[in-house]
Motif scaffolding. Sequence first.
Motif, PDB file in Angstrom:
ATOM      1  N   LYS A   3       0.846  -1.198   0.000  1.00 16.44           N
ATOM      2  CA  LYS A   3       0.000   0.000   0.000  1.00 16.44           C
ATOM      3  C   LYS A   3       0.877   1.242   0.000  1.00 16.44           C
ATOM      4  O   LYS A   3       1.765   1.369   0.853  1.00 16.44           O
ATOM      5  N   ASP A   4       0.641   2.168  -0.919  1.00 17.37           N
ATOM      6  CA  ASP A   4       1.351   3.441  -0.912  1.00 17.37           C
ATOM      7  C   ASP A   4       2.866   3.268  -0.755  1.00 17.37           C
ATOM      8  O   ASP A   4       3.501   3.919   0.052  1.00 17.37           O
ATOM      9  N   VAL A   5       3.433   2.337  -1.498  1.00 15.18           N
ATOM     10  CA  VAL A   5       4.861   2.063  -1.330  1.00 15.18           C
ATOM     11  C   VAL A   5       5.733   3.211  -1.817  1.00 15.18           C
ATOM     12  O   VAL A   5       6.856   3.386  -1.370  1.00 15.18           O
ATOM     13  N   LYS A   6       5.188   3.990  -2.765  1.00 20.52           N
ATOM     14  CA  LYS A   6       5.981   5.071  -3.342  1.00 20.52           C
ATOM     15  C   LYS A   6       5.723   6.380  -2.617  1.00 20.52           C
ATOM     16  O   LYS A   6       4.593   6.694  -2.267  1.00 20.52           O
ATOM     17  N   GLY A   7       6.782   7.143  -2.389  1.00 19.08           N
ATOM     18  CA  GLY A   7       6.603   8.517  -1.937  1.00 19.08           C
ATOM     19  C   GLY A   7       6.390   8.685  -0.461  1.00 19.08           C
ATOM     20  O   GLY A   7       6.653   7.796   0.346  1.00 19.08           O
ATOM     21  N   LEU A   8       5.863   9.867  -0.119  1.00 16.59           N
ATOM     22  CA  LEU A   8       5.787  10.312   1.274  1.00 16.59           C
ATOM     23  C   LEU A   8       4.499   9.928   1.978  1.00 16.59           C
ATOM     24  O   LEU A   8       4.327  10.214   3.156  1.00 16.59           O
ATOM     25  N   ILE A   9       3.571   9.284   1.268  1.00 17.32           N
ATOM     26  CA  ILE A   9       2.246   9.093   1.844  1.00 17.32           C
ATOM     27  C   ILE A   9       2.266   8.211   3.079  1.00 17.32           C
ATOM     28  O   ILE A   9       1.633   8.513   4.081  1.00 17.32           O
ATOM     29  N   ARG A  10       2.991   7.105   3.027  1.00 16.51           N
ATOM     30  CA  ARG A  10       2.973   6.145   4.142  1.00 16.51           C
ATOM     31  C   ARG A  10       4.400   5.808   4.547  1.00 16.51           C
ATOM     32  O   ARG A  10       5.065   5.013   3.913  1.00 16.51           O
TER      33      ARG A  10
ATOM     34  N   TYR B 240      -9.264  12.614  -3.476  1.00 12.42           N
ATOM     35  CA  TYR B 240      -8.963  13.171  -2.152  1.00 12.42           C
ATOM     36  C   TYR B 240      -8.280  12.105  -1.306  1.00 12.42           C
ATOM     37  O   TYR B 240      -8.699  10.944  -1.311  1.00 12.42           O
ATOM     38  N   ARG B 241      -7.228  12.519  -0.549  1.00  7.95           N
ATOM     39  CA  ARG B 241      -6.551  11.585   0.349  1.00  7.95           C
ATOM     40  C   ARG B 241      -6.515  12.142   1.770  1.00  7.95           C
ATOM     41  O   ARG B 241      -6.323  13.339   1.961  1.00  7.95           O
ATOM     42  N   GLU B 242      -6.645  11.238   2.731  1.00  8.07           N
ATOM     43  CA  GLU B 242      -6.668  11.638   4.138  1.00  8.07           C
ATOM     44  C   GLU B 242      -5.422  12.428   4.529  1.00  8.07           C
ATOM     45  O   GLU B 242      -4.303  12.038   4.252  1.00  8.07           O
ATOM     46  N   ILE B 243      -5.645  13.558   5.206  1.00  7.82           N
ATOM     47  CA  ILE B 243      -4.533  14.373   5.685  1.00  7.82           C
ATOM     48  C   ILE B 243      -4.695  14.686   7.174  1.00  7.82           C
ATOM     49  O   ILE B 243      -3.770  15.148   7.831  1.00  7.82           O
TER      50      ILE B 243
ATOM     51  N   ILE C  84     -10.321  14.669   7.288  1.00  5.72           N
ATOM     52  CA  ILE C  84     -10.168  15.722   6.288  1.00  5.72           C
ATOM     53  C   ILE C  84      -9.308  15.146   5.175  1.00  5.72           C
ATOM     54  O   ILE C  84      -8.257  14.555   5.445  1.00  5.72           O
ATOM     55  N   GLU C  85      -9.780  15.294   3.949  1.00  8.02           N
ATOM     56  CA  GLU C  85      -9.075  14.714   2.801  1.00  8.02           C
ATOM     57  C   GLU C  85      -8.692  15.821   1.833  1.00  8.02           C
ATOM     58  O   GLU C  85      -9.528  16.619   1.417  1.00  8.02           O
ATOM     59  N   VAL C  86      -7.410  15.856   1.469  1.00  8.52           N
ATOM     60  CA  VAL C  86      -6.912  16.915   0.587  1.00  8.52           C
ATOM     61  C   VAL C  86      -6.892  16.408  -0.850  1.00  8.52           C
ATOM     62  O   VAL C  86      -6.745  15.209  -1.100  1.00  8.52           O
ATOM     63  N   TRP C  87      -7.048  17.347  -1.774  1.00  9.64           N
ATOM     64  CA  TRP C  87      -7.067  16.968  -3.198  1.00  9.64           C
ATOM     65  C   TRP C  87      -5.663  16.707  -3.702  1.00  9.64           C
ATOM     66  O   TRP C  87      -4.764  17.532  -3.519  1.00  9.64           O
ATOM     67  N   LEU C  88      -5.468  15.540  -4.340  1.00  4.52           N
ATOM     68  CA  LEU C  88      -4.175  15.224  -4.969  1.00  4.52           C
ATOM     69  C   LEU C  88      -4.387  15.048  -6.470  1.00  4.52           C
ATOM     70  O   LEU C  88      -4.956  14.040  -6.901  1.00  4.52           O
ATOM     71  N   PRO C  89      -3.931  16.011  -7.278  1.00  5.34           N
ATOM     72  CA  PRO C  89      -4.207  16.003  -8.720  1.00  5.34           C
ATOM     73  C   PRO C  89      -3.690  14.750  -9.427  1.00  5.34           C
ATOM     74  O   PRO C  89      -4.382  14.195 -10.282  1.00  5.34           O
ATOM     75  N   ALA C  90      -2.503  14.274  -9.055  1.00  2.00           N
ATOM     76  CA  ALA C  90      -1.937  13.137  -9.785  1.00  2.00           C
ATOM     77  C   ALA C  90      -2.763  11.870  -9.565  1.00  2.00           C
ATOM     78  O   ALA C  90      -2.861  11.024 -10.435  1.00  2.00           O
ATOM     79  N   GLN C  91      -3.355  11.762  -8.377  1.00  2.00           N
ATOM     80  CA  GLN C  91      -4.197  10.596  -8.104  1.00  2.00           C
ATOM     81  C   GLN C  91      -5.643  10.876  -8.479  1.00  2.00           C
ATOM     82  O   GLN C  91      -6.484   9.980  -8.414  1.00  2.00           O
TER      83      GLN C  91
ATOM     84  N   ALA D  48      -0.934  16.427   9.205  1.00  2.00           N
ATOM     85  CA  ALA D  48       0.190  15.566   8.867  1.00  2.00           C
ATOM     86  C   ALA D  48       1.091  16.341   7.918  1.00  2.00           C
ATOM     87  O   ALA D  48       0.673  16.726   6.819  1.00  2.00           O
ATOM     88  N   VAL D  49       2.342  16.584   8.342  1.00  2.00           N
ATOM     89  CA  VAL D  49       3.193  17.516   7.607  1.00  2.00           C
ATOM     90  C   VAL D  49       3.607  16.950   6.250  1.00  2.00           C
ATOM     91  O   VAL D  49       3.532  17.623   5.228  1.00  2.00           O
ATOM     92  N   GLY D  50       4.040  15.689   6.222  1.00  2.00           N
ATOM     93  CA  GLY D  50       4.485  15.069   4.980  1.00  2.00           C
ATOM     94  C   GLY D  50       3.402  15.076   3.913  1.00  2.00           C
ATOM     95  O   GLY D  50       3.645  15.394   2.753  1.00  2.00           O
TER      96      GLY D  50
END
Length: 427
Positions: free
Chosen positions: A274-281, A351-354, A341-348, A392-394
């Motif tokens: 899950k979410d192996v790439k990047g800063l999400i997890r 909305y993703r939980e923040i 609260i879920e923020v908009w992520l254009p590439a995905q 969540a800062v990241g």
Amino acid sequence: MIDPKLFRTDLDAVIANLARRGMTFNQQEYLELEESRKSLQMKTQELQNTRNSRSKSIGKAKASGEDIQPLLDEVATLGQELDDAKNAFEAVQIKLDDLFSGLPNLLDDAVPEGKSEDDNIEVRKWGEIPTFDFEPKDHTEVGEAIAGLDFAASAKLSGSRFAVMRAGVAKMHRALIQLMLDTHTEQHGYQETYVPYLVSPHCLYGTSQLPKFADDLFTVQGTTQDDKPLYMIPTAEVPLTNLVREQIIDEKDLPIKLTGHTPCFRSEAGSYGKDVKGLIRQHQFEKVELVQIVKPQDSMQALDELTGHAEKILQLLELPYRTVILCGGDIGFGATKTFDIEVWLPAQNTYREISSCSNMGDFQARRMQSRFRNNETGKPELLHTLNGSGLAVGRTLVAILENYQTAEGKVRVPEVLKPYMKVDEIG
RNA sequence: GGAGAGGUGGCUGAGUGGUCGAAAGCGGCGGUCUUGAAAACCGUUGAGGGGCAACCCUCCCAGGGUUCGAAUCCCUGCCUCUCCGCCA
């Protein structure tokens, strides 16, 4: 922990409420345990009463110079009998405690029915979704292209699910922490608080990560003299909330509103793939946390306010978001009501939980024995605790990298961050 | 790291193995006095749990032990404070 009295006075309601989480409660097991608890407790106390009164008469007899031997003979077998009863009672009590501490909090009436995150209900939406005249890139691409995110470096140091940030991205990451803390302390009335990042197991029991979720936590060996491990905090909620553990707060000091920035450490067991790439997890990430300690009748309003405080950061950053109320099947273990609260992520394109903002009711307070003195009755009563990420800062950084990217491959600096960053764009 | 002192109710602080859940003071609450308040005086005031109830049980940092009986005696652990050394 749910109030054990509720099980005795209104068992059907408890079972029905737990069912809304998709939980089946083993009523048969509970009733058997409860019945033996009751009889063993009464038997134990009766024996203790006998022992106490006999011991007193021995004392009196001795004081008046009588022969106490007959009295001693009388109590000779009492000790063993009492020990047996006590052991049996304690064994049942432990089973009951295990049963109770494994049970999640009761849900508020406002929590919608549902099985998964698909059943969460949107309560509001803010901001305009940005449009791009190019294909927006994923935050890892944006960050790596400007040499601000270096996952090759972090993998070399620590493996997967870690990050190295450099230059403008590292600075923006720090600027976000500053913005969040400044906003919450200067505009929302929270007290900035610095806390330990390693805590004792008691703390994690208090906020209900233990005993059930030990697998999600990192431990540190050899940090104490008796060689018991300390735990790395999975969220600042743990140390901040535990500040009131075993405390009786003066009513006039409520509400207590605390904010703090800490790293958070999570093993992410069970999130493989899950979410192996990047800063999400990540195993390690920064978060600014909001915690409120309030009187019971104030907690639902406090939840609305606290959620608003977290949303305010996204508004200042002009990041589009939506707020959802979590359904019974998705809400966390200790919460009675939660807004994500879920923020908009254009590439995905989603909305993703923040941030997750929860009213824990008296669930944590009962475990922590956190109380306030009710000035009308003069009696201590359990407090209510709330917490939420603010933010969540990241993940906030992710949202900026994606929403503020330019066709040239750079990242514009949100207006509110410019005083901290002292530049208009990074890259 | 070395040496010492100590952990008792909301707080400070007494406590000889036997009506000690615990003196005293402060604080809180109620009252007298006062137009009101303060002061003074009087009274009251720890927490948790079980039981339909009468009532009972548990708790003096934590966990063990001795004893008919432990706040008190013994062991272990944790924490706090003081002094010396070292250190960002």
